[in-house]
Design a protein around this motif. Sequence first.
Motif, PDB file in Angstrom:
ATOM      1  N   LEU A 363       0.659  -0.947   0.002  1.00  7.10           N
ATOM      2  CA  LEU A 363       0.242  -0.204   0.153  1.00  7.10           C
ATOM      3  C   LEU A 363       1.012   0.930   0.192  1.00  7.10           C
ATOM      4  O   LEU A 363       1.660   1.608   1.025  1.00  7.10           O
ATOM      5  N   LEU A 364       0.914   2.075  -0.791  1.00  7.06           N
ATOM      6  CA  LEU A 364       1.230   3.511  -1.086  1.00  7.06           C
ATOM      7  C   LEU A 364       0.543   4.135  -0.496  1.00  7.06           C
ATOM      8  O   LEU A 364      -0.272   4.815  -1.314  1.00  7.06           O
ATOM      9  N   VAL A 365       1.300   4.809   0.136  1.00  8.46           N
ATOM     10  CA  VAL A 365       0.536   6.312   0.270  1.00  8.46           C
ATOM     11  C   VAL A 365       1.444   7.934   0.689  1.00  8.46           C
ATOM     12  O   VAL A 365       2.070   7.690   0.789  1.00  8.46           O
ATOM     13  N   ALA A 366       0.451   8.512   0.451  1.00 12.85           N
ATOM     14  CA  ALA A 366       1.262   9.611  -0.159  1.00 12.85           C
ATOM     15  C   ALA A 366       0.634  10.940  -0.217  1.00 12.85           C
ATOM     16  O   ALA A 366      -0.614  11.279  -0.927  1.00 12.85           O
ATOM     17  N   CYS A 367       1.037  12.254   0.913  1.00 17.45           N
ATOM     18  CA  CYS A 367       0.141  13.002   1.018  1.00 17.45           C
ATOM     19  C   CYS A 367       1.185  13.523   2.357  1.00 17.45           C
ATOM     20  O   CYS A 367       2.287  13.982   2.460  1.00 17.45           O
ATOM     21  N   GLY A 368       0.579  15.197   2.151  1.00 17.58           N
ATOM     22  CA  GLY A 368       1.439  15.838   3.272  1.00 17.58           C
ATOM     23  C   GLY A 368       1.083  16.702   4.392  1.00 17.58           C
ATOM     24  O   GLY A 368      -0.745  15.924   4.795  1.00 17.58           O
ATOM     25  N   GLU A 369       0.916  17.573   5.207  1.00 13.29           N
ATOM     26  CA  GLU A 369       0.138  18.207   6.516  1.00 13.29           C
ATOM     27  C   GLU A 369      -0.715  18.846   5.789  1.00 13.29           C
ATOM     28  O   GLU A 369      -1.314  19.221   7.363  1.00 13.29           O
ATOM     29  N   MET A 370      -0.710  19.126   4.620  1.00  9.52           N
ATOM     30  CA  MET A 370      -1.842  20.278   4.289  1.00  9.52           C
ATOM     31  C   MET A 370      -1.721  20.602   3.012  1.00  9.52           C
ATOM     32  O   MET A 370      -0.978  19.925   1.935  1.00  9.52           O
ATOM     33  N   GLY A 371      -2.596  21.640   2.332  1.00 13.74           N
ATOM     34  CA  GLY A 371      -2.480  21.971   0.603  1.00 13.74           C
ATOM     35  C   GLY A 371      -1.996  22.978   0.645  1.00 13.74           C
ATOM     36  O   GLY A 371      -1.290  23.683   1.601  1.00 13.74           O
ATOM     37  N   ARG A 372      -2.643  23.536   0.103  1.00 12.03           N
ATOM     38  CA  ARG A 372      -1.894  25.442  -0.582  1.00 12.03           C
ATOM     39  C   ARG A 372      -3.449  26.493  -0.627  1.00 12.03           C
ATOM     40  O   ARG A 372      -4.099  25.939  -0.859  1.00 12.03           O
ATOM     41  N   THR A 373      -2.769  27.620  -0.289  1.00 11.20           N
ATOM     42  CA  THR A 373      -4.637  28.645  -0.704  1.00 11.20           C
ATOM     43  C   THR A 373      -4.488  28.194  -2.246  1.00 11.20           C
ATOM     44  O   THR A 373      -3.769  27.808  -3.286  1.00 11.20           O
ATOM     45  N   PRO A 374      -5.691  28.154  -2.575  1.00 12.06           N
ATOM     46  CA  PRO A 374      -6.887  28.121  -3.545  1.00 12.06           C
ATOM     47  C   PRO A 374      -5.970  29.464  -4.785  1.00 12.06           C
ATOM     48  O   PRO A 374      -5.374  29.055  -5.621  1.00 12.06           O
ATOM     49  N   LYS A 375      -5.891  30.368  -4.358  1.00  5.60           N
ATOM     50  CA  LYS A 375      -5.397  32.386  -4.931  1.00  5.60           C
ATOM     51  C   LYS A 375      -3.213  31.665  -4.963  1.00  5.60           C
ATOM     52  O   LYS A 375      -2.983  31.644  -3.977  1.00  5.60           O
ATOM     53  N   ILE A 376      -2.684  32.352  -5.721  1.00  3.24           N
ATOM     54  CA  ILE A 376      -1.735  32.277  -6.303  1.00  3.24           C
ATOM     55  C   ILE A 376      -1.378  34.091  -5.314  1.00  3.24           C
ATOM     56  O   ILE A 376      -2.187  35.027  -5.336  1.00  3.24           O
ATOM     57  N   ASN A 377      -0.252  34.012  -4.152  1.00  4.35           N
ATOM     58  CA  ASN A 377      -0.006  34.747  -4.108  1.00  4.35           C
ATOM     59  C   ASN A 377       0.845  36.003  -5.231  1.00  4.35           C
ATOM     60  O   ASN A 377       1.125  35.428  -5.824  1.00  4.35           O
ATOM     61  N   ALA A 378       1.174  37.734  -3.920  1.00  5.54           N
ATOM     62  CA  ALA A 378       1.792  38.251  -5.405  1.00  5.54           C
ATOM     63  C   ALA A 378       3.273  37.978  -6.422  1.00  5.54           C
ATOM     64  O   ALA A 378       3.128  38.837  -6.919  1.00  5.54           O
ATOM     65  N   LYS A 379       4.114  36.639  -4.833  1.00 11.04           N
ATOM     66  CA  LYS A 379       5.160  36.495  -6.060  1.00 11.04           C
ATOM     67  C   LYS A 379       5.326  35.358  -6.480  1.00 11.04           C
ATOM     68  O   LYS A 379       6.661  34.691  -6.548  1.00 11.04           O
ATOM     69  N   GLY A 380       4.043  34.241  -6.218  1.00 11.73           N
ATOM     70  CA  GLY A 380       4.288  33.381  -7.342  1.00 11.73           C
ATOM     71  C   GLY A 380       3.842  32.218  -6.930  1.00 11.73           C
ATOM     72  O   GLY A 380       4.321  31.368  -7.161  1.00 11.73           O
ATOM     73  N   GLY A 381       3.808  32.397  -5.395  1.00 13.46           N
ATOM     74  CA  GLY A 381       3.290  31.168  -5.147  1.00 13.46           C
ATOM     75  C   GLY A 381       2.192  30.753  -3.415  1.00 13.46           C
ATOM     76  O   GLY A 381       1.427  31.400  -4.218  1.00 13.46           O
ATOM     77  N   ARG A 382       2.040  29.808  -3.513  1.00 14.18           N
ATOM     78  CA  ARG A 382       0.966  29.609  -2.148  1.00 14.18           C
ATOM     79  C   ARG A 382       1.035  29.385  -0.770  1.00 14.18           C
ATOM     80  O   ARG A 382       2.566  28.746  -0.878  1.00 14.18           O
ATOM     81  N   ASP A 383       0.445  29.630  -0.148  1.00  9.49           N
ATOM     82  CA  ASP A 383       0.607  29.882   0.902  1.00  9.49           C
ATOM     83  C   ASP A 383      -0.145  28.946   2.179  1.00  9.49           C
ATOM     84  O   ASP A 383      -1.187  27.787   1.074  1.00  9.49           O
ATOM     85  N   HIS A 384      -0.942  28.632   3.467  1.00  9.14           N
ATOM     86  CA  HIS A 384      -0.516  27.666   3.985  1.00  9.14           C
ATOM     87  C   HIS A 384      -2.160  27.592   3.397  1.00  9.14           C
ATOM     88  O   HIS A 384      -3.030  28.248   3.579  1.00  9.14           O
ATOM     89  N   TRP A 385      -3.016  26.109   3.587  1.00 10.04           N
ATOM     90  CA  TRP A 385      -4.275  26.152   3.768  1.00 10.04           C
ATOM     91  C   TRP A 385      -4.961  24.822   3.826  1.00 10.04           C
ATOM     92  O   TRP A 385      -3.844  23.218   3.887  1.00 10.04           O
ATOM     93  N   GLY A 386      -5.156  24.407   4.996  1.00 12.10           N
ATOM     94  CA  GLY A 386      -6.150  23.194   5.527  1.00 12.10           C
ATOM     95  C   GLY A 386      -6.668  22.274   5.440  1.00 12.10           C
ATOM     96  O   GLY A 386      -7.869  21.431   5.945  1.00 12.10           O
ATOM     97  N   LYS A 387      -7.953  22.906   4.407  1.00  8.30           N
ATOM     98  CA  LYS A 387      -8.916  22.784   3.963  1.00  8.30           C
ATOM     99  C   LYS A 387      -9.770  22.111   3.070  1.00  8.30           C
ATOM    100  O   LYS A 387     -10.119  21.153   2.638  1.00  8.30           O
ATOM    101  N   ILE A 388      -8.162  21.145   2.939  1.00 10.82           N
ATOM    102  CA  ILE A 388      -8.443  20.572   1.444  1.00 10.82           C
ATOM    103  C   ILE A 388      -7.016  20.442   1.003  1.00 10.82           C
ATOM    104  O   ILE A 388      -6.107  21.006   0.891  1.00 10.82           O
TER     105      ILE A 388
END
Length: 462
Positions: A363-388
């Motif tokens: 059984l292979l499982v791959a995930c992290g501790e959270m996802g990223r914000t739906p909206k890209i930030n001003a610098k081209g990154g995504r920030d912390h997001w726990g809802k998905i």
Amino acid sequence: MLTLSDSRNSRRHFLTAGGLALGGLSLPQLLSARESLVRVGLPTKDVSVVFLFMQGGPSQTETFDPKMTATSQHRSVTGETATAIPGVTFGSTFERLATLADKFSVVRSFATGDGNHDIKPIVGRATNGANIGTIYSRIVGSAHPATGLPTNVTLLPPAVDSDATKPITSFGRFDSAGPFGAAYAPFVPGGGGSFQENLQLRMSADRLGDRRELLTGLERLQRRLDSSGAIGSTTAVRQQAFDVLFKGVGEAFDLSNEDPRAVARYDTGPLIRPESIDTRWNNHKLYRDHTQTLGKLMLMARRLCQRGAGFVTVNTSFVWDMHADANNATMSEGMRYCGIPFDHAVSAFIEDIESLGMRDNVLLVACGEMGRTPKINAKGGRDHWGKIAPLLIYGGGLKHAGVIGHSDPIAGQPASNPYGIDNLLGTIMHALFDLGQLRLVQGLPREIQQIIERSNPIGELV
């Protein structure tokens, strides 16, 4: 741990004979109480788990849910690629995984509950602060009775690369045993520590092949440790150590024993050359570790599963935190450093398991501790997001459904079939055990009984 190396400090001999030396679990912890390692009649399944932890928080959008019909601020910045499932696309970085999409499941409605940096899917509230592998080893025992191989192993970059950065522990320890005792903590190749340094036995190459000389050396080592109180009574431990040394534990951790063609198929090192990684990001050394070690770690995980390790945690460190700040790359650049090696290594692993006929046994499982914000930030990154958050699950005898659940139009939260960490833990427990029968086993700790009772797996998979 016990290190065997010849007087010429040959790396080849060190790795072959010294596999036991590479861990953070002490020799007496690994070998004592052998009679309790396997409990007759346990309702276990012939399944091993490889939990690939994507530390830092991978983006759901650039991985398995690209949302290309959303606005430019929300859709995948890396574009999309068609998969083997009609109408389903992944982020364009996952080209090889896309061709294998009908062989595993992605959960598009998985959430970890908060956007904190920690390792909660693998060590957290749901597991009473223990690595999930510790729960497994506490039930079945800490070592395989035939091979001596630890049933619970954590693989970090130093296991395959002596130049790798020291693992980050400020967000949680993968080797945590929680309330279950150090004897059941994950075995950590390359973990170091003072006890590991003390257990060194240096012999010439020809003497390594002489079991009588080896036993004499072990006796001298034990007397030294006895005098320091490191082990205590070691008569039984000596014999067990001698037995385990020749049961192939070291061989399992030595990739030089692997078919060179397999090593080449897994190797992620050539994909992203270290000199091509932008050093303006403070985490550039972590990107280097990820690119150079992930494939080898996944190959080692496969070898361990074949030899009796029931639970293997794999982590290449804190690389998926793509804020586009002083420490972390932008989403587009970060997915080049992280996504390309991930796509290659995981695809190689799945193809390998399929070719070996082990699909129902791993059984292979791959995930992290959270996802990223739906909206890209001003610098081209995504920030912390726990809802998905993205979640991939392969094999283990489960009923794979391709895509499970779906998110809202901007991949911000589940729109159907919401699942969380408790459901993921329940799925893993279901794959490893007959839970109905496990509930009847006497003598399990209360904490494990509670985990069994609340195990509620992802419905589409069981």
